[in-house]
Design an enzyme around this catalytic site. Structure first.
Site, PDB file in Angstrom:
ATOM      1  N   ASP A  20     -55.815 -27.188 -60.021  1.00 46.34           N
ATOM      2  CA  ASP A  20     -56.181 -26.742 -61.366  1.00 46.34           C
ATOM      3  C   ASP A  20     -57.269 -25.660 -61.311  1.00 46.34           C
ATOM      4  O   ASP A  20     -58.053 -25.618 -60.368  1.00 46.34           O
ATOM      5  CB  ASP A  20     -56.682 -27.951 -62.173  1.00 46.34           C
ATOM      6  CG  ASP A  20     -56.684 -27.679 -63.655  1.00 46.34           C
ATOM      7  OD1 ASP A  20     -56.094 -26.668 -64.082  1.00 46.34           O
ATOM      8  OD2 ASP A  20     -57.279 -28.477 -64.405  1.00 46.34           O
ATOM      9  N   GLY A  21     -57.277 -24.821 -62.333  1.00 44.24           N
ATOM     10  CA  GLY A  21     -58.374 -23.858 -62.473  1.00 44.24           C
ATOM     11  C   GLY A  21     -58.012 -22.414 -62.185  1.00 44.24           C
ATOM     12  O   GLY A  21     -58.895 -21.555 -62.156  1.00 44.24           O
ATOM     13  N   ARG A  24     -58.932 -20.284 -65.284  1.00 47.18           N
ATOM     14  CA  ARG A  24     -60.380 -20.105 -65.439  1.00 47.18           C
ATOM     15  C   ARG A  24     -60.942 -19.147 -64.385  1.00 47.18           C
ATOM     16  O   ARG A  24     -61.817 -18.337 -64.673  1.00 47.18           O
ATOM     17  CB  ARG A  24     -61.089 -21.465 -65.356  1.00 47.18           C
ATOM     18  CG  ARG A  24     -61.229 -22.140 -66.710  1.00 47.18           C
ATOM     19  CD  ARG A  24     -61.510 -23.601 -66.581  1.00 47.18           C
ATOM     20  NE  ARG A  24     -60.291 -24.334 -66.211  1.00 47.18           N
ATOM     21  CZ  ARG A  24     -60.264 -25.627 -65.946  1.00 47.18           C
ATOM     22  NH1 ARG A  24     -61.382 -26.323 -65.988  1.00 47.18           N
ATOM     23  NH2 ARG A  24     -59.134 -26.220 -65.661  1.00 47.18           N
ATOM     24  N   ARG A  33     -54.245 -14.133 -66.169  1.00 49.60           N
ATOM     25  CA  ARG A  33     -54.120 -15.481 -65.596  1.00 49.60           C
ATOM     26  C   ARG A  33     -53.284 -15.484 -64.316  1.00 49.60           C
ATOM     27  O   ARG A  33     -53.571 -16.201 -63.366  1.00 49.60           O
ATOM     28  CB  ARG A  33     -53.478 -16.425 -66.621  1.00 49.60           C
ATOM     29  CG  ARG A  33     -54.345 -16.707 -67.828  1.00 49.60           C
ATOM     30  CD  ARG A  33     -53.592 -17.593 -68.822  1.00 49.60           C
ATOM     31  NE  ARG A  33     -53.175 -18.830 -68.197  1.00 49.60           N
ATOM     32  CZ  ARG A  33     -53.941 -19.898 -68.044  1.00 49.60           C
ATOM     33  NH1 ARG A  33     -55.183 -19.877 -68.487  1.00 49.60           N
ATOM     34  NH2 ARG A  33     -53.494 -20.974 -67.466  1.00 49.60           N
ATOM     35  N   ASN A  68     -45.857 -27.482 -68.464  1.00 47.09           N
ATOM     36  CA  ASN A  68     -46.121 -26.060 -68.208  1.00 47.09           C
ATOM     37  C   ASN A  68     -45.037 -25.137 -68.780  1.00 47.09           C
ATOM     38  O   ASN A  68     -45.270 -23.946 -68.974  1.00 47.09           O
ATOM     39  CB  ASN A  68     -46.279 -25.769 -66.708  1.00 47.09           C
ATOM     40  CG  ASN A  68     -47.587 -26.252 -66.126  1.00 47.09           C
ATOM     41  OD1 ASN A  68     -47.697 -26.501 -64.927  1.00 47.09           O
ATOM     42  ND2 ASN A  68     -48.612 -26.401 -66.967  1.00 47.09           N
ATOM     43  N   TRP A  69     -43.849 -25.699 -69.086  1.00 45.55           N
ATOM     44  CA  TRP A  69     -42.801 -24.860 -69.699  1.00 45.55           C
ATOM     45  C   TRP A  69     -43.257 -24.313 -71.045  1.00 45.55           C
ATOM     46  O   TRP A  69     -42.730 -23.326 -71.534  1.00 45.55           O
ATOM     47  CB  TRP A  69     -41.501 -25.654 -69.905  1.00 45.55           C
ATOM     48  CG  TRP A  69     -40.782 -26.004 -68.636  1.00 45.55           C
ATOM     49  CD1 TRP A  69     -40.548 -27.257 -68.156  1.00 45.55           C
ATOM     50  CD2 TRP A  69     -40.158 -25.103 -67.693  1.00 45.55           C
ATOM     51  NE1 TRP A  69     -39.850 -27.192 -66.971  1.00 45.55           N
ATOM     52  CE2 TRP A  69     -39.593 -25.890 -66.666  1.00 45.55           C
ATOM     53  CE3 TRP A  69     -40.043 -23.707 -67.618  1.00 45.55           C
ATOM     54  CZ2 TRP A  69     -38.925 -25.328 -65.578  1.00 45.55           C
ATOM     55  CZ3 TRP A  69     -39.378 -23.153 -66.535  1.00 45.55           C
ATOM     56  CH2 TRP A  69     -38.823 -23.955 -65.535  1.00 45.55           C
TER      57      TRP A  69
END
Ligand code: FPP
Length: 246
Positions: A20-21, A24, A33, A68-69
């Site tokens: 994760d991350g 960010r 992203r 996530n879709w």
């Protein structure tokens, strides 16, 4: 970090990671992203290499969840392209290292071209006897459990399985991870204290390690820190300290 701090006999057999991350990491640098995901791939390379060198039996990476879709279409598309590129670029080296690539999840939902490249990679490495690199794609733990329940119901209806024989071991055998031991260690990066629908059945007794480090920054040293921390844990599996004391 010094790898001699690790006790070889006490390494986790199976490590699972919630990477994760990425978003960010990119945002902090005013980047798109997808740049975070790209850098995240470098961390994937590092972690695969290190776990393989250490002799870990299985590494499961949460690369794309069912949820996530719902991300913006452009990000989903870019992530799928990245995945395809990773498999294409790495498969020969993974094969040379005797790594067996597997995937779990509702794989039929993947774009055809990604699925094809993935299946080719799985096929090419299927007889390898080294580490299993298990990639969770279009995956959610609840979905996996529901698919297992439906398969079991079919078997019972066909008379191939008796209700009385449905124990934990039988159930585990119907999951996507049927041939893997349960994870000993679950690592989550970027500080969130959640399991996010990952391996819900399999993590019943898994040690959880959460680090604030964002996935693209996750290095060999961070992996070793997680492993050293894991080796300080006393895994009681519901027993008392006295019962497990040597
Ligand atoms: C979470 O970060 C990460 C993902 C949803 C994708 C992970 C994918 C990769 C690292 C690349 C492909 C992987 C393989 C195995 C080839 P986030 O975007 O949710 O970060 P945020 O919470 O900061 O927004």
């Amino acid at each position: 970090m010094d790898s001699t701090k690790l006790i070889k006999e006490k390494l986790p057999r199976h490590i699972a990671i919630i990477m994760d991350g990425n978003g960010r990491w990119a945002k902090k640098r005013s980047l798109e992203r997808i740049m975070g995901h790209r850098r995240g791939m470098e961390s994937v390379r590092t972690v695969v290499r290190e776990c393989n060198d250490l002799g870990v039996e299985a590494l499961t990476l949460y690369a794309f969840s069912t949820e996530n879709w719902n991300r913006p279409r452009a990000e989903v598309k870019a992530l799928m392209a990245l995945l395809k590129r990773y498999i294409r670029a790495e498969i020969n080296e993974l094969h040379e290292k005797n790594i067996r690539v597997q995937a779990i999840g509702a794989l039929e939902n993947l774009p055809e071209d990604v699925l094809k490249v993935l299946q080719e990679g799985v096929e090419k490495t299927k007889n390898n006897s080294g580490m299993v690199l298990n990639v969770a794609l279009s995956y959610s733990g609840r979905d996996e459990i529901l698919r297992a329940v439906a398969d079991i119901a079919d078997k019972v209806r066909q008379g191939a399985l008796a209700t009385a024989d449905i124990d934990e071991q039988t159930f585990s055998g119907f999951l996507d991870t049927a041939d893997l031991p349960d994870p000993d260690l679950l690592i989550r990066t970027s500080g969130e204290m959640r399991v996010s629908n990952f391996l819900l059945w399999q993590i019943a007794y898994t040690e959880i390690y959460v680090t604030d480090v964002l996935w693209p920054d996750f290095s060999r040293d961070h992996l070793y820190q997680a492993l050293v921390d894991y080796q300080t844990r006393r895994r009681r599996f519901g027993k008392t300290d006295e019962q497990i004391a040597p």
